[in-house]
Design an enzyme around this catalytic site. Structure first.
Site: not given
Length: 486
Positions: A18, A125, A387
């Site tokens: 996170h 978050d 990614e």
């Protein structure tokens, strides 16, 4: 003296998966002229400082980028691992708990400070459940950043519905093994037809109606519906059907991913030398990869929170070794539950000495960009999955917890960039076979081709004029007060 810049306070969940995307988002916003205050826990500030490779201590701050520290409410000896998630949730939901009191005091101090611009927004978050109430109390606009995939988030959004339908809690423990988890969830619009109960975030797998993590994350999903906006680290083409469904209940959505690719589009001179890594990165990995042939190496990394038993580690180890293909394996210090010496045994070291490198941590983005990397054996955390897609690297998927099962399903069935391993079970023959299929077989060629197609789409989404690039510009304008949030 304070400036007239917009001032955004960023509050990440204090776990590696996170922190990384929040740091990237904050850095990008800062590069666009926004004053940033990053709020970190005391425990993680110490870890970040000890792992930092920058010459200047990052806590000294940069122009218009400051670090503030709050307690997480846990005792110093708490390991803050996957086994302590319940304790983290208890601390974060306490009405008069340290984290909530600290964030209130911090925001009040910043609102009154003559040394910083007035706070214009908080980006929290979504899993920091104590932040929304404080922002409402103080009248500060709040945007939620859900750091999961959109399909993972849609899974969390079903938690309340599971209770209504009588599917939570499980009737008894036999439901974990009697095939119940293979039940279709076609009642969830937006998900692919292959989705099953087992693909919903794993915290539903309990017989306890008061399961704290389940109820905590159900609240997180509810909170996201009432914020001024929702930020997602994904892009429109990747999760279009899921995003349409989420958009029916949350209208102000900013899809700005993949954040690493968006960062590559930014002016390097405007970005700060920030690292959100809680582990010290080993640069020797890249030097080792430089000596390998193109598309010859399997990269293995189970992320920052997954754990293996000694037996699982052994099966993965010999499966990789027996494949006879080069591999780079990241084994962090707390990856294995209990004692295991397989990777230090002389016979194993001898077997892999010319083609295997084991390291403690690495800069994953650089590794996945390296031309020698052919395949990624991953836990399917969202940062790793995105990614990998962004760099055109196909995956062998071994999900561990949370929404990783949904990410694995989509990687295999929808995006066609991965092969799915059976959850939990590991056999060396299976690992060896999957590696050989990916490196030598037609399946591997097919998935590599599809992965490169998705890489092109991530490039298109994040370059000027692309959907994520435009959405980020819209987010910046809104944070700067040039457009309304709603």
């Amino acid at each position: 003296m304070a400036t007239n810049k917009p001032h955004v306070v960023c509050v990440p969940v204090p776990f590696q998966g996170h922190i990384n995307p929040m740091f990237k988002l904050a850095n990008l916003l800062h590069s666009r002229g926004i004053y940033i205050t990053m709020v970190l826990t005391e425990f993680n500030v110490a870890r970040l400082a000890s792992s930092s490779s920058t010459e200047s201590h990052f806590l000294e701050g940069f122009n218009d980028f400051s670090i503030e520290v709050i307690p997480d409410g846990l005792p110093p000896d708490n390991k803050r691992s996957v086994f302590n998630l319940h304790e983290v949730c208890y601390s974060f939901q306490a009405v008069q708990g340290e984290p909530k009191m600290a964030i209130r005091s911090l925001l009040m101090r910043l609102l009154e400070s003559p040394d910083t611009p007035p706070i214009t927004s908080v980006i929290s978050d979504s899993m920091m459940n104590f932040v929304p109430e404080v922002c409402i109390e103080l009248g500060i606009p709040l945007l939620h950043f859900f750091t999961t995939s959109a399909c993972g988030m849609l899974g969390y959004m079903q938690y309340d519905e599971l209770v209504k339908r009588g599917d939570f809690p499980l009737k008894d423990e036999s439901y974990l093994t009697n095939g119940y988890l293979d039940t279709s969830i076609e009642w969830v619009p937006g998900l692919i037809k292959e989705a099953r109960m087992k693909h919903l975030p794993t915290f539903l797998r309990t017989t306890d109606p008061n399961e704290i993590i389940f109820n905590y994350l159900a609240e997180s999903a509810r909170n996201a519906k009432v914020a001024a906006g929702l930020i997602l680290n994904t892009f429109d083409d990747l999760e279009s059907e899921v995003l349409k469904e989420i958009g029916k209940v949350i209208t102000n959505i900013y899809t700005i991913g993949p954040l690493p690719k968006l960062t590559q589009q930014a002016n390097e001179q405007e970005l700060l030398p920030l690292s959100g890594s809680l582990w010290k990165e080993d640069d020797n990995c890249l030097e080792w990869l430089d000596k390998r042939s193109p598309k010859s190496v399997i990269y293995v990394n189970f992320g920052s929170i997954a754990v293996l038993t000694p037996e699982q580690l052994k099966e993965f180890a010999w499966g990789l070794a027996n494949s006879k293909h080069p591999f780079l394996w990241i084994i962090r210090s707390d990856l294995v539950i209990g004692e295991s010496n397989i990777i230090t045994e002389d016979c194993y070291r001898e077997e892999i000495k010319d083609r295997g490198l084991i390291s403690s941590w690495c800069l994953q983005e650089k590794v996945l960009q390296h031309p020698s990397i052919a395949v990624f054996l991953t836990h399917c955390g969202w940062n790793s999955t995105l990614e990998s897609i962004g760099e055109g690297v196909p995956m062998i998927c071994w999900p561990f917890i949370g929404e990783q099962q949904m990410n694995s399903l989509y990687a295999g069935q929808e995006w066609r960039v991965g092969v799915e391993m059976e959850e939990g079970s590991v056999q060396r023959e299976g690992v060896e076979g999957l590696v050989r299929d990916m490196m030598e077989g037609e399946k591997g060629k097919e998935l590599k081709g599809k992965a490169m197609e998705w890489k092109k789409k991530t490039d298109e989404a994040t370059k000027p004029g692309g959907s994520s690039y435009n959405n980020f510009n819209k987010l910046v304008r809104n944070l700067a007060g040039k457009e309304n949030h709603c």
